[in-house]
Write a protein that holds these residues in place. Structure first.
Motif, short mmCIF file in Angstrom:
data_model
loop_
_atom_site.label_atom_id
_atom_site.label_comp_id
_atom_site.label_asym_id
_atom_site.label_seq_id
_atom_site.Cartn_x
_atom_site.Cartn_y
_atom_site.Cartn_z
N VAL B 737 0.84 -1.20 0.00
CA VAL B 737 0.00 0.00 0.00
C VAL B 737 0.88 1.26 0.00
CG1 VAL B 737 -1.60 1.38 1.38
CG2 VAL B 737 -1.99 -1.08 1.10
N LEU B 741 1.32 4.14 -2.80
CA LEU B 741 0.89 5.52 -2.58
C LEU B 741 2.07 6.49 -2.60
CD1 LEU B 741 -1.88 5.05 0.13
CD2 LEU B 741 -2.15 5.43 -2.33
N TYR B 771 -3.15 9.39 5.74
CA TYR B 771 -3.17 10.07 4.43
C TYR B 771 -1.77 10.18 3.86
CZ TYR B 771 -1.64 14.07 7.17
OH TYR B 771 -0.93 14.89 8.02
N GLN B 811 -6.45 -0.54 -3.09
CA GLN B 811 -7.83 -0.59 -2.58
C GLN B 811 -8.18 -2.00 -2.07
OE1 GLN B 811 -11.11 -0.28 -5.35
NE2 GLN B 811 -12.15 1.16 -3.98
N ILE B 814 -6.61 -2.49 1.32
CA ILE B 814 -7.31 -1.73 2.36
C ILE B 814 -8.63 -2.41 2.71
CG2 ILE B 814 -8.43 0.49 2.88
CD1 ILE B 814 -5.44 0.78 2.81
N ARG B 820 -11.15 1.67 4.28
CA ARG B 820 -11.76 2.39 3.16
C ARG B 820 -10.69 3.34 2.61
NH1 ARG B 820 -15.21 6.73 2.71
NH2 ARG B 820 -14.69 7.44 4.80
N ILE B 821 -10.73 3.57 1.32
CA ILE B 821 -9.76 4.51 0.74
C ILE B 821 -10.48 5.47 -0.19
CG2 ILE B 821 -9.13 2.90 -1.13
CD1 ILE B 821 -6.25 4.13 -0.83
N TRP B 822 -10.08 6.71 -0.14
CA TRP B 822 -10.66 7.73 -1.04
C TRP B 822 -9.60 8.79 -1.29
CZ3 TRP B 822 -11.36 7.35 4.08
CH2 TRP B 822 -11.25 8.49 4.87
N ALA B 823 -9.88 9.62 -2.28
CA ALA B 823 -8.84 10.60 -2.66
C ALA B 823 -9.45 11.96 -2.90
CB ALA B 823 -8.13 10.12 -3.92
N PHE B 833 -4.40 11.04 -0.67
CA PHE B 833 -5.09 9.75 -0.54
C PHE B 833 -5.30 9.46 0.94
CE2 PHE B 833 -5.38 7.98 -4.76
CZ PHE B 833 -4.55 8.83 -5.47
N PHE B 835 -6.88 6.85 3.85
CA PHE B 835 -7.37 5.47 4.07
C PHE B 835 -7.50 5.18 5.57
CE2 PHE B 835 -3.40 3.36 5.29
CZ PHE B 835 -2.42 4.20 4.76
N THR B 836 -8.42 4.28 5.82
CA THR B 836 -8.58 3.79 7.20
C THR B 836 -8.24 2.31 7.19
OG1 THR B 836 -10.88 3.21 6.82
CG2 THR B 836 -10.47 5.41 7.66
#
Lengths: 151, 837
Positions: B737, B741, B771, B811, B814, B820-823, B833, B835-836
């Motif tokens: 990961v 990233l 992040y 993703q 994660i 969860r991942i978002w950007a 980016f 993520f939790t």
């Protein structure tokens, strides 16, 4: 000049065989290379059976380059038999294959492979790998006692 | 010593009673008076009279003593009166004797009537109480004042007679037989006895069975009058002697009768005591045991002591058939019935007793035609008379107790009276045993039910589960049969059955609404039918089968998941019965539980199926990736290898564009190789076994940043990595990961002179959000949904290299960590980016 020790190349893909031989040549490795096109042929050569019946078994290859995915007897099985037999159990065997599956690597080492090398797509890298291989196993590495008697 | 005395008068009272009787018989010694008086003419025997008198006195005193003891130790009132009267009468007699012998000349002649008066007054109660049949009853306290008053009246009458007939007290002389006192004494006695008889006659009306010797004794006593009158008339001829003789004989008879009655009373007392003891022992046994066998054995032994029999049997009424079963038998004869077998009661004494709840006595089976079956049966084995008692508790006839004898007329009402209390105890014992057995059976049932229910709750295998549900339902309400149906493909299909094979399970399939079970399902509520005969909803053919098999009552409940019925449980009882609300509730609760179990089993099966499918798919995928890894790359190597060989070996014969093409060939095949590797990575990430271990994300990021800097040392990029970020997860995957990233951040900042790349964490909504932020090329938020798809790219390969698989891989990792991942980003403003984990 004494004859160079033999390298046994176990490879079913003719393209790969040609490329491997080319890589050896380009890196000035002039040892005799015996090619076995499947696992059975490789075992015949090593134990003097079948087509290689009557071969002088005191002459063992200094290095075995072994592909894993082979017709008839697969590479891991060949390795298992090599390690099981008194005459061949200390033979240096390098797995040279396309696969990088973790399981293959783990199986290879647990069966007693001396090294595991993945063939890269890029021929330059491949050629480099073969060069390193030759340098290490044929020059730097002290061969096992059995190999010495073959000299 | 006092203890011994006490025992003598209390525990040994039977013996005392006997001694009393014997001592009383000393009383007849004065009857030898004719001889004594004749002794006047037998001067050779002057000692005879004093001796006889002494014996009499001894007897009186000993009786007085014993009575006193009895009174003192047993508080028997009659004994007190007996003692008192014997004492006084003895003293009076002594005085009389002394006077006749001339021992006390000083004894006032005028005092003599007083002695007599006292004697007579006290003799009254003495006579009243001396009759032994009253003594053990001890219920005459209310009557003794009457007796005392009666005898007092008699005594007063006697004294009045003396005064009236005589010349006054001064003329009275005890020794002079010609004196008026002596002459009137017999009349006084007569009045006394007649008065006493009168008093007792009043009392007798309350006595059920007057003793035979009772009147006799008084009548004999009244015979005193004859010799008395004769003596007073100075008649001393043969008739005087005859009268004395008759009177003496009568006395002897009276005493014998009295002794016999004492003994009879003694026997009765023993019997009563014995019966009380037996009752007590049986009661003790009854309260101490629930073993009917043991109790009936003891009972048989005890009955044997009280009432003789040659055959005794206890027959119990069978609950449903109305027949009786021989429960226990003891016989010296070839048995007319076999133990444990049931027999109809038609024409038998047992049947009559059960029906009428009354005991039956039969004097002789050869003459008694009331019970032909019993008589016939008994005649064959030689029994002549019998006695049958009902065993009843709480208005219910449980069975009968049967005594039979080879002797005709063996049993009478008295035996009935003796055995009835024992029969009552036996009834109680049977009732207790039945209740206890029922209780034990039910508790065993409940225990088994708990086990079954536990299994039902834990079973997920339908084949094992379904039969258990029917069985549990049947046993829960103790009915004869249970059928359990499930609604499948629009029909109610029998899924389990418990009970005899005579239920119409052949009707394996019912339409909803068809028959009562169908009604239960459609109406989705319990249905109770008390009597199947009267139910119109039952399919005619089912009704016939059910009624023919003897089923009477029905209870059906739906099997519900939520409010939806998924099947039914139907219970059938051969006994017509009510299903109480708590029973309906119990079975409804059970049905709910069973429904959940069935539903669980169904879900479990589905899960198993999809699991198996998933496994197959996974295996296929693995095989596929393996092939890809091996076989797809080999041709690429050939393309690349031989293109290079061409360039190397024939480069001098090729023009620029041919070389360019060959280089493009090589670039393409290498790119393809990269794509394959990335794809394999992605699939490996999805399949790999997850490990959970502490991971130091900060250290990981530092190490990756170090690698990147080393790879392109010329880049002026600055890393800001927050310290001390640790988590729990798979270290290898998390490295992938961060590699992706941070690698992306490195890559997309390459076009800028300076770059700043951050890795850190913020707390958001209670959770940790990590992040990776850069100030590079960024992206257009309009396409942010395409970021994480495989092969999706927002930049051309010419701008930034890449296969478009990296973020898809990230993703996947994660997600496998449950995060969860978002950007967020903007073109040329950098990207972040989040993520939790």
């Amino acid at each position: 000049m004494m004859s160079q020790p033999v390298i046994l190349l176990v490879e079913d893909n003719p393209d790969d065989e040609a490329l491997t031989l080319r890589a050896f040549k380009k890196n000035n490795i002039s040892n005799e290379i015996v090619v076995a096109r499947d696992g059975a042929q490789a075992l015949d050569y090593l134990f003097g059976t079948g087509a290689h019946g009557g071969r002088d078994l005191s002459l063992m290859p200094q290095l075995v380059l072994l592909d894993l995915k082979l017709p008839k007897v697969d590479g891991l099985e060949v390795l298992r038999r090599i390690r099981k037999d008194e005459r061949t159990k200390i033979l240096p065997v390098v797995i040279l294959t396309s696969s990088q599956e973790e399981q293959d690597v783990a199986n290879g080492y647990s069966l007693g492979a001396n090294s595991y090398i993945r063939k890269p797509v890029d021929f330059i890298q491949f050629s480099e790998a073969v060069k390193q291989l030759g340098l290490y196993w044929l020059v730097l590495n002290a061969p096992p006692p059995m190999g010495r008697t073959a000299l | 010593m006092p203890d011994r005395v006490r025992r003598l008068f209390t525990e040994r009272s039977d013996r005392i009673t006997f001694v009393l009787a014997v001592s009383a018989s000393f009383g007849f010694l004065p009857l030898l008076f004719p001889l004594v008086t004749a002794g006047r003419y037998l001067p050779k025997l002057p000692w005879l009279v004093p001796t006889i008198e002494a014996f009499c006195l001894g007897g009186s005193f000993s009786i007085a003593l014993l009575c006193l003891g009895r009174y003192l130790f047993r508080q028997e009132l009659y004994a007190f009166w007996l003692a008192a009267s014997f004492w006084v009468s003895s003293l009076v007699n002594l005085a009389y004797l002394a006077a006749t012998q001339g021992l006390f000349p000083a004894l006032s002649q005028s005092a003599a009537p007083l002695f007599y008066l006292l004697y007579l007054i006290l003799l009254g109660p003495c006579l009243y109480f001396v009759f032994p049949h009253r003594a053990p009853l001890m219920n005459h306290q209310r009557n003794w004042p009457i007796a005392l008053a009666g005898s007092s009246v008699a005594g007063l009458l006697a004294v009045a007679g003396v005064v009236y007939l005589g010349a006054g007290p001064s003329a009275v002389t005890l020794v002079d037989r010609a004196s008026p006192l002596s002459q009137t004494l017999p009349y006084a006695y007569f009045f006394l006895y007649v008065g006493a008889v009168g008093v007792h006659a009043v009392d007798f009306r309350q006595e059920p069975q007057p003793l035979r010797g009772y009147y006799l004794g008084f009548l004999i006593a009244s015979l005193w009058i004859f010799p008395g009158v004769m003596r007073s008339r100075q008649i001393y001829d043969a008739s005087w002697y005859a009268a004395h003789f008759v009177r003496s004989l009568a006395y002897i008879v009276m005493y014998l009768v009295l002794i016999a009655e004492y003994l009879e009373l003694y026997r009765q007392q023993r019997t009563t005591l014995n019966r009380m003891n037996i009752t007590h022992r049986l009661n003790a046994l009854l309260s101490g045991t629930l073993n009917l066998e043991e109790l009936s054995q003891t009972l048989r032994r005890e009955i044997q002591k009280l009432v003789p029999y040659d055959r005794l049997s206890i027959n119990l009424v069978q609950p449903n058939s109305g027949e009786v079963r021989v429960y226990s038998e003891e016989s010296r004869l070839p048995s007319p019935v076999i133990l444990g077998t049931t027999a109809p009661t038609e024409g038998t004494a047992t049947g009559w007793v059960i029906e009428h709840r009354k005991a039956v006595l039969c004097d002789d089976v050869f003459t008694d035609e009331r019970f032909p079956v019993t008589s016939e049966r008994y005649r064959r084995v030689g029994i002549r008379s019998f006695l049958v008692l009902p065993l009843i508790t709480k208005q219910k006839v449980l069975g009968v107790l049967n005594l039979a004898s080879l002797t005709p007329k063996m049993y009478g009402p008295k035996d009935l009276e003796v055995i009835t209390p024992l029969a009552e105890i036996l009834s109680l014992a049977i009732e207790h045993t039945n209740l206890f057995d029922e209780l034990r059976r039910r508790s065993g049932e409940l225990e088994a039910l708990v086990q079954i229910n536990r299994r039902i709750a834990s079973l997920v295998n339908r084949d094992e589960l379904l039969p258990l549900i029917a069985e549990a339902a049947r046993r829960m309400l103790d009915v004869n049969g249970a059928t359990f149906r499930l609604f499948e493909h629009g029909l109610l299909v029998t899924a389990g059955h418990s009970g005899p094979g005579d239920l119409p399970v052949s009707a394996r399939v019912l339409r909803p609404g068809q028959s009562i079970t169908g009604k239960v399902f459609v109406e989705n509520r319990p249905v109770i039918i008390r009597d199947l005969k009267e139910d119109p909803t039952l399919v005619e053919q089912h009704r016939e089968v059910l009624l023919a098999a003897g089923y009477r009552s029905f209870l059906g409940v739906p099997l519900r998941v939520g409010d939806r019925a998924i099947g039914t449980i139907a219970l059938f009882s051969k006994k017509e019965r009510e299903f109480r609300p708590e029973e309906v509730n119990l079975i409804t609760a059970f049905a709910d539980q069973a429904a959940i179990a069935v539903e669980n089993a169904r879900l479990f099966e589905e899960l198993e199926r999809s699991n198996a499918q998933l496994k197959t798919a996974n295996t296929e995928l693995e095989t596929f990736s393996y092939s890809v890894s091996h076989d797809l790359r080999a041709p690429l190597r050939s393309i690349d290898g031989f293109s290079l060989a061409l360039l190397e070996d024939y480069g001098d014969r090729l023009d620029g564009s041919a070389k360019d093409y060959l280089n493009r060939l090589r670039a393409g095949s290498q790119r393809m190789g990269q794509l394959i590797d990335d794809l394999l990575n992605l699939s490996r990430v999805s399949r790999a076994q997850m490990r959970r271990e502490p991971v130091n994300l900060s250290a990981l990021a530092q190490s990756i940043a170090g690698d990147l800097k080393q790879w392109q040392p010329e880049r002026r990029a600055e890393f800001a990595i927050q310290d001390g970020l640790t988590t729990v997860g798979d270290g290898r995957l998390l490295r992938v990961v961060l590699e992706n990233l941070l690698g992306n951040a490195w890559k997309f900042t390459a076009s800028h002179d300076r770059a700043r790349i951050e890795f850190g964490m913020t707390a958001e909504n209670g959770g940790n959000v990590y992040y990776v932020r850069d100030d590079g090329a960024g992206f257009d938020m309009a396409y942010s949904d395409k970021l994480f798809g495989a092969f999706q790219r927002l930049h051309s390969p010419a701008e930034f290299k890449g296969t478009g698989i990296g973020l898809a891989t990230v993703q996947r990792i994660i997600q496998r960590h449950g995060g969860r991942i978002w950007a967020e980003g903007a073109v040329e403003k950098g990207a972040t980016f989040f993520f939790t984990l």
